[in-house]
Motif scaffolding. Structure first.
Motif, mmCIF file in Angstrom:
data_model
loop_
_atom_site.group_PDB
_atom_site.id
_atom_site.type_symbol
_atom_site.label_atom_id
_atom_site.label_comp_id
_atom_site.label_asym_id
_atom_site.label_seq_id
_atom_site.Cartn_x
_atom_site.Cartn_y
_atom_site.Cartn_z
ATOM 1 N N GLY A 389 2.816 -8.512 6.894
ATOM 2 C CA GLY A 389 1.540 -9.112 6.526
ATOM 3 C C GLY A 389 0.489 -8.064 6.221
ATOM 4 N N LEU A 390 0.772 -7.203 5.248
ATOM 5 C CA LEU A 390 -0.198 -6.171 4.889
ATOM 6 C C LEU A 390 -1.147 -6.676 3.798
ATOM 7 N N GLY A 391 -0.612 -6.906 2.595
ATOM 8 C CA GLY A 391 -1.453 -7.381 1.510
ATOM 9 C C GLY A 391 -0.805 -8.526 0.767
ATOM 10 N N GLY A 392 -1.386 -8.879 -0.356
ATOM 11 C CA GLY A 392 -0.849 -9.943 -1.184
ATOM 12 C C GLY A 392 -1.803 -10.249 -2.310
ATOM 13 N N GLY A 393 -1.413 -11.187 -3.156
ATOM 14 C CA GLY A 393 -2.257 -11.522 -4.294
ATOM 15 C C GLY A 393 -2.097 -12.972 -4.697
ATOM 16 N N ILE A 394 -3.113 -13.489 -5.383
ATOM 17 C CA ILE A 394 -3.103 -14.853 -5.897
ATOM 18 C C ILE A 394 -3.613 -14.843 -7.328
ATOM 19 N N PHE A 395 -2.847 -15.464 -8.221
ATOM 20 C CA PHE A 395 -3.293 -15.628 -9.599
ATOM 21 C C PHE A 395 -3.585 -17.106 -9.840
ATOM 22 N N SER A 396 -4.829 -17.393 -10.146
ATOM 23 C CA SER A 396 -5.288 -18.750 -10.423
ATOM 24 C C SER A 396 -6.583 -18.650 -11.210
ATOM 25 N N GLN A 397 -6.793 -19.575 -12.143
ATOM 26 C CA GLN A 397 -8.050 -19.584 -12.880
ATOM 27 C C GLN A 397 -9.159 -20.275 -12.099
ATOM 28 N N ASP A 398 -8.823 -20.870 -10.962
ATOM 29 C CA ASP A 398 -9.809 -21.469 -10.063
ATOM 30 C C ASP A 398 -10.054 -20.491 -8.922
ATOM 31 N N GLU A 399 -11.049 -19.619 -9.082
ATOM 32 C CA GLU A 399 -11.280 -18.570 -8.090
ATOM 33 C C GLU A 399 -11.698 -19.133 -6.738
ATOM 34 N N ASP A 400 -12.422 -20.243 -6.741
ATOM 35 C CA ASP A 400 -12.817 -20.852 -5.465
ATOM 36 C C ASP A 400 -11.588 -21.312 -4.685
ATOM 37 N N LYS A 401 -10.648 -21.948 -5.383
ATOM 38 C CA LYS A 401 -9.415 -22.380 -4.733
ATOM 39 C C LYS A 401 -8.636 -21.169 -4.217
ATOM 40 N N ALA A 402 -8.539 -20.129 -5.039
ATOM 41 C CA ALA A 402 -7.813 -18.924 -4.633
ATOM 42 C C ALA A 402 -8.469 -18.280 -3.414
ATOM 43 N N PHE A 403 -9.801 -18.269 -3.398
ATOM 44 C CA PHE A 403 -10.510 -17.687 -2.254
ATOM 45 C C PHE A 403 -10.220 -18.468 -0.979
ATOM 46 N N ARG A 404 -10.229 -19.790 -1.075
ATOM 47 C CA ARG A 404 -9.946 -20.618 0.112
ATOM 48 C C ARG A 404 -8.527 -20.388 0.619
ATOM 49 N N LEU A 405 -7.564 -20.280 -0.302
ATOM 50 C CA LEU A 405 -6.187 -19.981 0.100
ATOM 51 C C LEU A 405 -6.110 -18.626 0.795
ATOM 52 N N ALA A 406 -6.784 -17.638 0.214
ATOM 53 C CA ALA A 406 -6.766 -16.290 0.785
ATOM 54 C C ALA A 406 -7.389 -16.275 2.171
ATOM 55 N N ARG A 407 -8.520 -16.946 2.307
ATOM 56 C CA ARG A 407 -9.240 -16.930 3.583
ATOM 57 C C ARG A 407 -8.551 -17.754 4.660
ATOM 58 N N ASP A 408 -8.094 -18.933 4.306
ATOM 59 C CA ASP A 408 -7.648 -19.890 5.311
ATOM 60 C C ASP A 408 -6.138 -19.911 5.555
ATOM 61 N N HIS A 409 -5.357 -19.416 4.597
ATOM 62 C CA HIS A 409 -3.907 -19.602 4.701
ATOM 63 C C HIS A 409 -3.067 -18.334 4.574
ATOM 64 N N PHE A 410 -3.526 -17.341 3.828
ATOM 65 C CA PHE A 410 -2.710 -16.143 3.597
ATOM 66 C C PHE A 410 -2.721 -15.284 4.848
ATOM 67 N N ASP A 411 -1.567 -15.103 5.467
ATOM 68 C CA ASP A 411 -1.473 -14.391 6.751
ATOM 69 C C ASP A 411 -1.226 -12.906 6.521
ATOM 70 N N THR A 412 -2.228 -12.249 5.948
ATOM 71 C CA THR A 412 -2.155 -10.816 5.673
ATOM 72 C C THR A 412 -3.518 -10.190 5.940
ATOM 73 N N GLY A 413 -3.543 -8.861 5.936
ATOM 74 C CA GLY A 413 -4.807 -8.162 6.151
ATOM 75 C C GLY A 413 -5.655 -8.032 4.908
ATOM 76 N N MET A 414 -5.036 -8.138 3.728
ATOM 77 C CA MET A 414 -5.753 -7.947 2.468
ATOM 78 C C MET A 414 -5.178 -8.884 1.418
ATOM 79 N N VAL A 415 -6.039 -9.444 0.575
ATOM 80 C CA VAL A 415 -5.594 -10.317 -0.499
ATOM 81 C C VAL A 415 -6.373 -9.978 -1.770
ATOM 82 N N ARG A 416 -5.649 -9.811 -2.864
ATOM 83 C CA ARG A 416 -6.256 -9.587 -4.180
ATOM 84 C C ARG A 416 -6.191 -10.882 -4.991
ATOM 85 N N ILE A 417 -7.270 -11.219 -5.648
ATOM 86 C CA ILE A 417 -7.314 -12.401 -6.494
ATOM 87 C C ILE A 417 -7.418 -11.967 -7.949
ATOM 88 N N ASN A 418 -6.424 -12.333 -8.739
ATOM 89 C CA ASN A 418 -6.372 -12.015 -10.179
ATOM 90 C C ASN A 418 -6.545 -10.521 -10.441
#
Length: 458
Positions: A389-418
């Protein structure tokens, strides 16, 4: 073994041979570092900051030399080495600028607010820094900068394959006027390293490397009641959701998988793609991976250099073979040619299944694992289906949705969006689960190895 040699992975030729230090020589350096710390701890934060600025200047002055040595020792692209030097200079400058305020004494009331107290962030002593080869300058610098600012001394044990880079950093620090012995480099084997962890003058240990090595070092340090920060490996998942910009996702994921020849703890490694866009992503991704130009890391047009060593080459080859034998399908690469140098081609696997290296483990090389998900929710489940659970990324054109996924569900220390990136001086760096614990950068590293001391005034 009394000697170690560094080998150019692009040519398989020996660069230098170094004599390993004896236990006595190594402990003498620890003692000398402690003696230097006793004076350094009394300097103000602003005084320490000036030394960091001078080291940053020294790195920039010798950027060409440093980058070329890193390329020769580890096979990293020369242009990536130059970027690494600049990042290190920026880390030193960030620490110099922000350290005095981050580490400043804090006034606090106590006894229901009727009396005054202070919290000070006091240095603790010698910090033992055990670092890997993939970023020969950045790895030691991120520890050195924060701990010098905090008032500690630092002992570095660098990976043997980049011994020259570690010694060059020590030379640059000395030339910048850093007090003698405050930063020391040990050229030692693993047995002596364990003894250094246990040495009474060593107050804490920080290590970057594999989770296997992290368990061992954490165990040795815990027995001696030493605090540790462990930044370990990962098999970071990059999610391509149903509404992703596929062109952006493909371009970024190729970059994220091949950065630093794929030998980065926060590389994009598993690509979890929703069924709706899977075929489009796969076709474009494989096409771009097939077009990657592999060659000498010293050539500007090269996009992929060799792996860092023969051992690394053999490990990656075995991981790919085991994954294919267990059902993974090879879409490109995977069959290195018989040539001088430890070159492994850009490789893409699909149908990567649980229980195989391509799904479960960290493949530290230019190998991408494609995993099909039913939908966005399933993609998030698969991403978290990892011991890392070090990092990860999410590609979505809905940045708000991606942010919520990153904050609430992604079990890592760092998340990159797009986007993809390795590290930023202003943001915390570190992971959870088998990727370790503790944080560096963003001011967090400066407080990992200090004594938060409470002082009560009447």
């Amino acid at each position: 073994m009394s000697h170690i040699s560094t080998i150019n992975p692009a040519t398989e030729t020996t660069l230098e041979t170094y004599t390993l230090m004896s236990m006595q020589a190594a402990t003498d350096k620890v003692e000398a570092c402690h003696d230097a710390f006793l004076k350094w701890r009394l300097k103000t934060h602003d005084e320490r900051a000036n030394y960091l600025k001078r080291i940053a200047d020294g790195l920039r002055d010798r950027a060409e030399d440093i980058a070329l040595l890193m390329t020769k020792e580890t096979g990293k692209l020369l242009q990536d080495g130059k970027m690494e030097v600049e990042l290190c200079a920026q880390i030193l400058e960030y620490t110099a600028k922000n350290g005095p305020s981050i580490l400043a004494d804090e006034e606090r009331a106590h006894s229901a607010g009727s009396k005054k107290g202070w919290v000070t962030y006091s240095p603790i002593g010698v910090i033992y820094s055990i670092q890997p080869w993939n970023f020969p300058l950045y790895q030691p610098i991120r520890v050195l900068a924060s701990n010098l600012m905090a008032g500690n001394g630092v002992i570095l044990k660098h990976a043997s394959i980049c011994t020259g880079s570690g010694l060059l950093l020590q030379e640059i620090c000395n030339d910048a006027g850093l007090p003698e012995n405050l930063f020391q480099v040990l050229v030692i084997d693993h047995d002596i390293s364990d003894k250094i962890i246990e040495h009474e003058r060593v107050r804490a240990v920080t290590m970057t490397g594999s989770d296997t090595a992290g368990r061992h070092i954490g165990h040795v340090a815990a027995k001696a009641l030493k605090k540790t920060v462990l930044e370990l490996g990962s098999n970071d998942a990059f999610l391509v959701l149903e509404d992703a910009d596929i062109e952006l996702a493909v371009k970024t994921c190729v970059e994220g998988r091949l950065f630093n020849n794929g030998e980065t703890c926060v590389s994009a490694k598993r690509f979890v793609i929703t069924d709706k866009v899977y075929d489009a992503f796969k076709e474009a991704f494989v096409k771009q991976m097939q077009a990657i130009k592999m060659g000498s890391p010293e050539n500007e047009e090269t996009q992929l250099g060799p792996l860092s060593s023969k051992d690394q080459f053999e490990t990656v080859s075995e991981q790919v073979s085991k994954s294919v034998e267990a059902g993974a399908k090879l879409l490109c690469g995977g069959n290195p040619t018989d040539q001088t140098g430890y070159y492994y081609p850009a490789t893409v696997l699909e149908n990567c299944l649980p229980g195989t290296p391509a799904y479960d483990d960290e493949i530290f090389g230019p190998v991408a694992s494609l995993i099909r998900a039913k939908d966005d929710e399933d993609a998030m489940r698969i991403a978290n289906d990892s011991r890392y659970g070090l990092g990860g990324g999410i590609f979505s054109q809905d940045e708000d949705k991606a942010f919520r996924l990153a904050r609430d569900h992604f079990d890592t220390g760092m998340v990159r969006i797009n986007s993809f990136g390795a590290a930023d001086p202003n943001m915390p760096f570190g992971g959870v689960k088998d990727s370790g614990y503790g944080r560096e950068h963003g001011g967090f590293g400066m407080k990992e190895f200090v004594n938060a001391k409470a002082i009560y005034l009447p």
